[in-house]
Design a protein around this motif. Structure first.
Motif, PDB file in Angstrom:
ATOM      1  N   ASN A   1      -3.768   2.417  -3.210  1.00  0.00           N
ATOM      2  CA  ASN A   1      -4.991   3.002  -2.628  1.00  0.00           C
ATOM      3  C   ASN A   1      -5.392   2.979  -1.240  1.00  0.00           C
ATOM      4  OD1 ASN A   1      -6.087   3.981  -5.064  1.00  0.00           O
ATOM      5  ND2 ASN A   1      -6.767   1.882  -5.728  1.00  0.00           N
ATOM      6  N   CYS A   2      -4.374   2.855  -0.394  1.00  0.00           N
ATOM      7  CA  CYS A   2      -4.375   2.677   1.071  1.00  0.00           C
ATOM      8  C   CYS A   2      -4.457   4.170   1.643  1.00  0.00           C
ATOM      9  CB  CYS A   2      -3.419   2.164   1.708  1.00  0.00           C
ATOM     10  SG  CYS A   2      -1.554   2.665   1.404  1.00  0.00           S
TER      11      CYS A   2
ATOM     12  N   ARG B   1      12.027  -3.818  -0.692  1.00  0.00           N
ATOM     13  CA  ARG B   1      11.143  -4.817  -0.110  1.00  0.00           C
ATOM     14  C   ARG B   1      10.534  -4.619   1.223  1.00  0.00           C
ATOM     15  NH1 ARG B   1      14.659  -7.222  -3.499  1.00  0.00           N
ATOM     16  NH2 ARG B   1      13.716  -9.149  -5.005  1.00  0.00           N
ATOM     17  N   LEU B   2      11.469  -3.896   2.054  1.00  0.00           N
ATOM     18  CA  LEU B   2      11.044  -3.515   3.425  1.00  0.00           C
ATOM     19  C   LEU B   2       9.913  -2.228   3.252  1.00  0.00           C
ATOM     20  CD1 LEU B   2      14.501  -3.094   5.193  1.00  0.00           C
ATOM     21  CD2 LEU B   2      12.502  -4.692   6.032  1.00  0.00           C
ATOM     22  N   LEU B   3      10.126  -1.708   2.227  1.00  0.00           N
ATOM     23  CA  LEU B   3       9.130  -0.516   2.125  1.00  0.00           C
ATOM     24  C   LEU B   3       7.780  -1.040   1.763  1.00  0.00           C
ATOM     25  CD1 LEU B   3       8.262   2.320   2.223  1.00  0.00           C
ATOM     26  CD2 LEU B   3       9.413   2.706  -0.381  1.00  0.00           C
TER      27      LEU B   3
ATOM     28  N   ILE C   1       4.104  -1.187   4.095  1.00  0.00           N
ATOM     29  CA  ILE C   1       2.869  -0.605   3.676  1.00  0.00           C
ATOM     30  C   ILE C   1       2.018  -1.664   3.672  1.00  0.00           C
ATOM     31  CG2 ILE C   1       1.882   0.733   1.784  1.00  0.00           C
ATOM     32  CD1 ILE C   1       4.584   1.984   1.241  1.00  0.00           C
ATOM     33  N   LEU C   2       2.279  -2.761   3.246  1.00  0.00           N
ATOM     34  CA  LEU C   2       1.328  -3.887   3.267  1.00  0.00           C
ATOM     35  C   LEU C   2       0.782  -3.921   4.462  1.00  0.00           C
ATOM     36  CD1 LEU C   2      -0.345  -6.427   1.811  1.00  0.00           C
ATOM     37  CD2 LEU C   2       2.082  -7.554   2.431  1.00  0.00           C
ATOM     38  N   VAL C   3       1.496  -4.322   5.437  1.00  0.00           N
ATOM     39  CA  VAL C   3       1.275  -4.504   6.718  1.00  0.00           C
ATOM     40  C   VAL C   3       0.459  -3.438   7.525  1.00  0.00           C
ATOM     41  CG1 VAL C   3       1.982  -5.028   9.261  1.00  0.00           C
ATOM     42  CG2 VAL C   3       2.911  -6.096   7.149  1.00  0.00           C
ATOM     43  N   SER C   4       0.720  -2.220   7.051  1.00  0.00           N
ATOM     44  CA  SER C   4       0.174  -0.906   7.718  1.00  0.00           C
ATOM     45  C   SER C   4      -1.242  -0.928   7.133  1.00  0.00           C
ATOM     46  CB  SER C   4       1.140   0.111   7.298  1.00  0.00           C
ATOM     47  OG  SER C   4       0.115   1.324   7.695  1.00  0.00           O
ATOM     48  N   ALA C   5      -1.492  -1.227   5.848  1.00  0.00           N
ATOM     49  CA  ALA C   5      -2.717  -0.988   5.271  1.00  0.00           C
ATOM     50  C   ALA C   5      -3.798  -2.389   6.013  1.00  0.00           C
ATOM     51  CB  ALA C   5      -2.816  -1.302   3.702  1.00  0.00           C
ATOM     52  N   LYS C   6      -3.233  -3.483   5.992  1.00  0.00           N
ATOM     53  CA  LYS C   6      -4.121  -4.413   6.724  1.00  0.00           C
ATOM     54  C   LYS C   6      -4.649  -3.914   8.123  1.00  0.00           C
ATOM     55  CE  LYS C   6      -2.618  -8.548   4.135  1.00  0.00           C
ATOM     56  NZ  LYS C   6      -2.087  -9.734   4.154  1.00  0.00           N
TER      57      LYS C   6
ATOM     58  N   ASN D   1      -2.362  -9.798  -0.956  1.00  0.00           N
ATOM     59  CA  ASN D   1      -0.902  -9.820  -1.097  1.00  0.00           C
ATOM     60  C   ASN D   1      -0.694  -9.909  -2.558  1.00  0.00           C
ATOM     61  OD1 ASN D   1      -1.077  -9.864   1.654  1.00  0.00           O
ATOM     62  ND2 ASN D   1       0.563 -11.353   2.060  1.00  0.00           N
ATOM     63  N   ALA D   2      -1.371 -10.742  -3.219  1.00  0.00           N
ATOM     64  CA  ALA D   2      -0.956 -10.929  -4.842  1.00  0.00           C
ATOM     65  C   ALA D   2      -0.955  -9.700  -5.388  1.00  0.00           C
ATOM     66  CB  ALA D   2      -2.097 -11.715  -5.332  1.00  0.00           C
ATOM     67  N   TYR D   3      -1.924  -8.545  -4.990  1.00  0.00           N
ATOM     68  CA  TYR D   3      -1.963  -7.265  -5.811  1.00  0.00           C
ATOM     69  C   TYR D   3      -0.769  -6.341  -5.200  1.00  0.00           C
ATOM     70  CZ  TYR D   3      -3.710  -2.678  -7.264  1.00  0.00           C
ATOM     71  OH  TYR D   3      -3.916  -1.464  -7.688  1.00  0.00           O
TER      72      TYR D   3
END
Length: 203
Positions: free
Chosen positions: A64-65, A96-98, A102-107, A116-118
């Motif tokens: 949901n980013c 894993r890179l992908l 996306i995690l870093v981008s969303a933050k 991170n757990a989600y």
């Protein structure tokens, strides 16, 4: 890229990005026999059985980013491969890179984002591993997370143009390889059942 906000566009973006990354990974799988490549925390012991397209579709569905996050993640992956030439994208590390990009981008981009757990659950890895991947990715980027409007426009315009043309992807000529700077430069998951996708990504 206002078009990203329309419901029918993002599925095409997801399909295009997954196709591009898969082609890069396939190419580097061949080249790894001849080129020196480092093993990193992003490498799995085996290739995930889930397709990259299904993986990215799952992230899109559950993270949901904002749509812009996927373009920025695309920028981050390019930066990472340029700064880490001995860590090209291949089939052992692309998932894993992908999810990490996306995690870093969303933050960085969104006011509200999952922890991170989600993301670890969505990505089929442990929270500990997700934390480690994030830190390693940030150092790999030298913490250069800012994306200027010009850079964002360059990448999003390429995506828009390629999707409109529906032309074959040529690794030597995609915008991550424009004359000004070589992007992704050839260095460059899921069933709905959580137990199944964990097995698909298990290392």
């Amino acid at each position: 890229m206002a078009e990203l906000e329309t419901p029918e566009v993002m599925p095409r973006v997801i399909n295009f990005l997954s196709s591009l990354l898969q082609r890069v990974a396939d190419s580097n799988d061949i080249n790894r026999r001849f080129d020196t490549q480092k093993i990193s925390v992003f490498h799995g012991l085996t290739r995930p059985t889930i397709s990259l397209q299904s993986y990215l579709q799952r992230i899109f569905k559950y993270a949901n980013c904002s749509p812009s996050c996927f373009v920025v993640a695309y920028v981050y992956l390019d930066r990472f491969t340029q700064r880490q030439p001995l860590l090209p994208i291949n089939s052992f590390n692309v998932h894993r890179l992908l999810v990490t990009s996306i995690l870093v981008s969303a933050k960085f981009m969104d006011d509200i984002y999952y922890n991170n757990a989600y993301y670890a659950k969505v990505g089929g890895i442990s929270t500990t591993e997700m934390n480690l991947l994030e830190v390693d990715f940030l150092f790999g980027l030298s913490f250069e997370l800012n994306v200027t409007p010009t850079t964002f426009h360059t990448y999003s315009s390429y995506l828009q143009r390629e999707m409109m043309l529906q032309s074959p992807i040529h690794l030597a000529g995609h915008p991550l390889n424009m004359p000004t700077r070589p992007l992704l430069k050839l260095h460059c998951c899921f069933s709905e059942d959580d137990s199944t996708h964990q097995k698909q990504l298990a290392v």
